[in-house]
Motif scaffolding. Structure first.
Motif, PDB file in Angstrom:
ATOM      1  N   UNK A 246      40.335  32.839  49.290  1.00  0.00           N
ATOM      2  CA  UNK A 246      40.238  33.146  47.855  1.00  0.00           C
ATOM      3  C   UNK A 246      39.246  32.229  47.162  1.00  0.00           C
TER       4      UNK A 246
ATOM      5  N   UNK B 126      35.729  27.656  36.058  1.00  0.00           N
ATOM      6  CA  UNK B 126      36.013  29.098  36.053  1.00  0.00           C
ATOM      7  C   UNK B 126      37.054  29.453  37.102  1.00  0.00           C
ATOM      8  N   UNK B 127      36.928  28.844  38.279  1.00  0.00           N
ATOM      9  CA  UNK B 127      37.888  29.130  39.341  1.00  0.00           C
ATOM     10  C   UNK B 127      39.272  28.635  38.938  1.00  0.00           C
TER      11      UNK B 127
ATOM     12  N   UNK C  79      40.442  28.328  35.893  1.00  0.00           N
ATOM     13  CA  UNK C  79      40.992  29.119  34.792  1.00  0.00           C
ATOM     14  C   UNK C  79      41.301  30.559  35.190  1.00  0.00           C
ATOM     15  N   UNK C  80      40.443  31.149  36.023  1.00  0.00           N
ATOM     16  CA  UNK C  80      40.594  32.584  36.288  1.00  0.00           C
ATOM     17  C   UNK C  80      41.292  32.893  37.613  1.00  0.00           C
ATOM     18  N   UNK C  81      41.230  31.973  38.561  1.00  0.00           N
ATOM     19  CA  UNK C  81      41.815  32.246  39.874  1.00  0.00           C
ATOM     20  C   UNK C  81      43.115  31.470  40.069  1.00  0.00           C
TER      21      UNK C  81
ATOM     22  N   UNK D 179      46.156  31.492  36.641  1.00  0.00           N
ATOM     23  CA  UNK D 179      46.996  32.696  36.511  1.00  0.00           C
ATOM     24  C   UNK D 179      47.948  32.874  37.691  1.00  0.00           C
ATOM     25  N   UNK D 180      47.544  32.400  38.862  1.00  0.00           N
ATOM     26  CA  UNK D 180      48.430  32.536  40.020  1.00  0.00           C
ATOM     27  C   UNK D 180      49.487  31.442  40.033  1.00  0.00           C
TER      28      UNK D 180
ATOM     29  N   UNK E 125      53.875  41.194  37.109  1.00  0.00           N
ATOM     30  CA  UNK E 125      54.377  42.247  37.999  1.00  0.00           C
ATOM     31  C   UNK E 125      53.742  42.165  39.391  1.00  0.00           C
ATOM     32  N   UNK E 126      52.522  41.613  39.442  1.00  0.00           N
ATOM     33  CA  UNK E 126      51.833  41.551  40.736  1.00  0.00           C
ATOM     34  C   UNK E 126      52.481  40.543  41.662  1.00  0.00           C
TER      35      UNK E 126
ATOM     36  N   UNK F 166      53.136  41.202  45.681  1.00  0.00           N
ATOM     37  CA  UNK F 166      52.139  40.635  46.589  1.00  0.00           C
ATOM     38  C   UNK F 166      52.731  40.213  47.916  1.00  0.00           C
TER      39      UNK F 166
ATOM     40  N   UNK G   9      42.802  38.537  52.448  1.00  0.00           N
ATOM     41  CA  UNK G   9      42.747  37.610  51.320  1.00  0.00           C
ATOM     42  C   UNK G   9      41.413  37.625  50.592  1.00  0.00           C
TER      43      UNK G   9
ATOM     44  N   UNK H 268      41.813  39.269  44.830  1.00  0.00           N
ATOM     45  CA  UNK H 268      42.758  38.406  44.139  1.00  0.00           C
ATOM     46  C   UNK H 268      43.988  39.201  43.725  1.00  0.00           C
TER      47      UNK H 268
ATOM     48  N   UNK I  97      46.302  38.742  41.636  1.00  0.00           N
ATOM     49  CA  UNK I  97      46.763  38.745  40.241  1.00  0.00           C
ATOM     50  C   UNK I  97      45.847  39.558  39.337  1.00  0.00           C
TER      51      UNK I  97
ATOM     52  N   UNK J 111      32.110  35.763  35.664  1.00  0.00           N
ATOM     53  CA  UNK J 111      31.663  34.423  36.051  1.00  0.00           C
ATOM     54  C   UNK J 111      30.211  34.211  35.640  1.00  0.00           C
TER      55      UNK J 111
ATOM     56  N   UNK K 178      47.123  46.976  41.098  1.00  0.00           N
ATOM     57  CA  UNK K 178      46.988  45.663  41.717  1.00  0.00           C
ATOM     58  C   UNK K 178      46.756  45.854  43.217  1.00  0.00           C
TER      59      UNK K 178
ATOM     60  N   UNK L  98      48.155  44.786  45.775  1.00  0.00           N
ATOM     61  CA  UNK L  98      49.356  45.018  46.583  1.00  0.00           C
ATOM     62  C   UNK L  98      49.719  46.500  46.627  1.00  0.00           C
TER      63      UNK L  98
END
Lengths: 272, 275
Positions: free
Chosen positions: A167, A180-181, A183-185, A188-189, A264-265, A269, B83, B86, B88, B101, B138, B140
């Motif tokens: 990822x 950015x990574x 904040x955005x990746x 949120x996870x 919900x994801x 997942x 993987x 993403x 989410x 980005x 999503x 998934x």
């Protein structure tokens, strides 16, 4: 049929879940009856009617001295402390966990420090907190925050490190900078995982809350329990313990619902 | 013509273990190179070096005649076996990410007109890879094949010069794989891109590639394994030479075209899949 293959029906599941509670109640009723038969003045295991009277006095009759409903006032005082402390802990945990998990330099700098701090028993710090911060709200909130923050930091840092390295590489090939990574990746996870970690830290948080209130306080659930202990008022202590348990259970449930509603994801997942 | 990628006398060692030994290769622009070899022969390590996820122990790698960047960047896209997307973000969000980005340096989020334009571009790309109608799902909720289509669209959003594929279709069912091969061929034909793909599937390598490169350890006895690394032992250019169809000629119309482009008559990949 093998035991491992026998599954209860829905109705039977509910019955099985309730069974231990029912057994507990019945056992309590029998023990209480036996003690009260031997000594009508016994205070240790009050009858259900006495408990109901205790609940009525605390929850539904205003206190003659202050005019407050004591149980409500205690609950609000305690929940305020808990919420403030958990909010502070969550914020620190989120920021430090993210930075330590994502940035190797930060991990090298702060990882060992957090590992050491998390070994300090928070209750041993309580006298220091009272000396430094006084006997007010700050000391109690700080105790809870100190109690759960190191766990949150370490847990969330570990969750960040668990993210597949693919990822982070992929995000870089999309041109993402570190910020950015983050904040955005990563952030949120991390949020749904924060809710999980908060659920796990509810137990310790209540422990520190009750402990702080027991030692120096003028309101709160823990304060009340330790106050009426002097009079062996089991008719108040037992309902309060049950109420605290119910509160913790409901907060746990609310956090779980919150996670499902807003992420919900996250549950979906699992198969990935 | 300068090489898109040139690898010169590269060695890769992990501690005492030599993985790659004196590897040199020139990859022409617009080539589709398939890297094959037994597992543990270092082909994935080689790909990671092209991605800058790993650094060579010795030797140099040049991209467009300049030393390769020290970390992964937007010039080189990647699709992993897993993987890659993403969890989410929705399908649309995943594809949008590259544009966000690029367009919003501080926050990585676009707003207003810039966002609308990026969404339009992302939707078009999703349609091209055959994911129209799946934008709000999503990952998934997508099948394995759809996830890889999404990963491809996501990588293409930044228009990389080089696309790296690490066994991207290895986990897919044969039927799905054949469909996505069609998509891959279409992408290579219609984008100005050089592709390097690691695969363990020889029919895939010969079906898609313009060139097939085999990695092997010439000395594979257990006591020799640590001391001798893998080298490039075979290097086939496919005959007749497979060239990308002219960019202008490619139709960028719709998902059916994308998923099932007309196979050319001399295309070995038109043979039944899964052999």
């Amino acid at each position: 049929m093998r035991l491992i293959n026998r599954r209860p029906s829905r109705g039977f599941s509910v019955f099985l879940a309730l069974l231990p509670f029912l057994v507990g109640l019945v056992a309590y009723a029998i023990a209480s009856d036996l003690r009260l038969a031997a000594n009508p003045g016994d205070k240790l295991l009050p009858a259900f009617s006495t408990l109901a009277d205790g609940i009525r006095r605390m929850a539904f009759v205003p206190d003659p001295r202050t005019g407050d409903y004591l149980m409500l006032a205690d609950t609000l005082a305690s929940l305020e402390r808990l919420a403030a402390a958990l909010a502070i802990a969550a914020l620190i945990g989120l920021v430090l966990g993210l930075v330590i998990g994502l940035v190797p330099l930060a991990r090298a700098l702060l990882g060992p420090l957090v590992a050491v701090i998390s070994m300090v028993p928070p209750l041993a710090l309580l006298p220091i907190l009272f000396i430094v911060l006084g006997l007010g709200e700050a000391a109690k909130i700080t105790l809870i925050a100190i109690g759960v923050t190191p766990f949150l930091v370490r847990d969330l840092a570990a969750r960040v490190e668990e993210l597949p390295v693919e990822q982070l590489i992929k995000a870089q090939t999309l041109g993402g900078s570190t910020a950015q990574i983050a904040l955005r990746i990563v952030l949120p996870q991390l949020l749904p995982r924060l809710l999980d970690a908060l659920r796990l830290s509810l137990g310790p948080a209540f422990l520190f809350l009750i402990a702080a209130e027991a030692i120096a306080s003028e309101s709160g659930l823990g304060y009340r329990i330790f106050l009426v202990r002097r009079y062996l008022s089991m008719d108040v202590i037992l309902p309060y313990v049950a109420w605290i348990t119910l509160l913790a259970f409901l907060i746990d449930l609310a956090l779980k619902r919150l996670q499902r509603r807003f992420f919900p994801w996250f549950a979906a997942r699992a198969g990935q | 013509m300068t090489a898109a990628i040139s690898v010169r006398n590269v060695w890769k060692e992990f501690g005492d273990q030599i993985v790659l030994e004196d590897v040199s290769i020139e990859i022409a622009p617009r080539a589709f190179v398939a890297l094959v070899g037994p597992s543990g022969c270092g082909k994935t390590t080689f790909l990671r070096m092209l991605l800058s996820q790993e650094q060579p122990s010795r030797g140099t790698i040049l991209v467009d005649d300049r030393p390769i960047a020290k970390e992964p960047d937007a010039d080189r896209g990647i699709v992993f076996q897993r993987y890659s997307v993403f969890p989410h973000l929705t399908a649309l969000g995943n594809v949008l990410l590259g544009a966000e980005f690029a367009g919003a340096k501080a926050t990585g989020r676009l707003f207003g007109r810039a966002r609308a334009a990026a969404i339009e571009e992302a939707r078009a790309l999703l349609t091209e890879v055959g994911l129209a109608g799946q934008e709000e799902k999503y990952p998934a909720a997508l099948s394995g094949g759809m996830q890889q289509r999404l990963a491809l669209a996501q990588a293409l959003m930044r228009k990389p010069r080089i696309l790296l594929l690490d066994e991207p279709f290895g986990a897919l069912d044969p039927g799905i794989r054949a469909e996505i091969h069609g998509l891959m061929r279409y992408v290579w034909n219609s984008c100005d891109i050089t592709v390097v793909m690691v695969t363990h599937d020889l029919s895939e390598a010969f079906g898609l590639g313009t060139r097939v490169v085999a990695f092997e350890r010439p000395r594979g006895r257990p006591e020799e394994r640590a001391r001798y690394g893998a080298r490039i032992t075979r290097d086939f250019a496919l005959w007749p030479p497979r060239r990308p169809t002219a960019l202008a000629a490619s139709s960028r119309s719709g998902r059916d075209d994308a998923a099932n482009p007309e196979p050319r008559r001399d295309d070995p990949a038109a043979l039944p899949e899964g052999s």
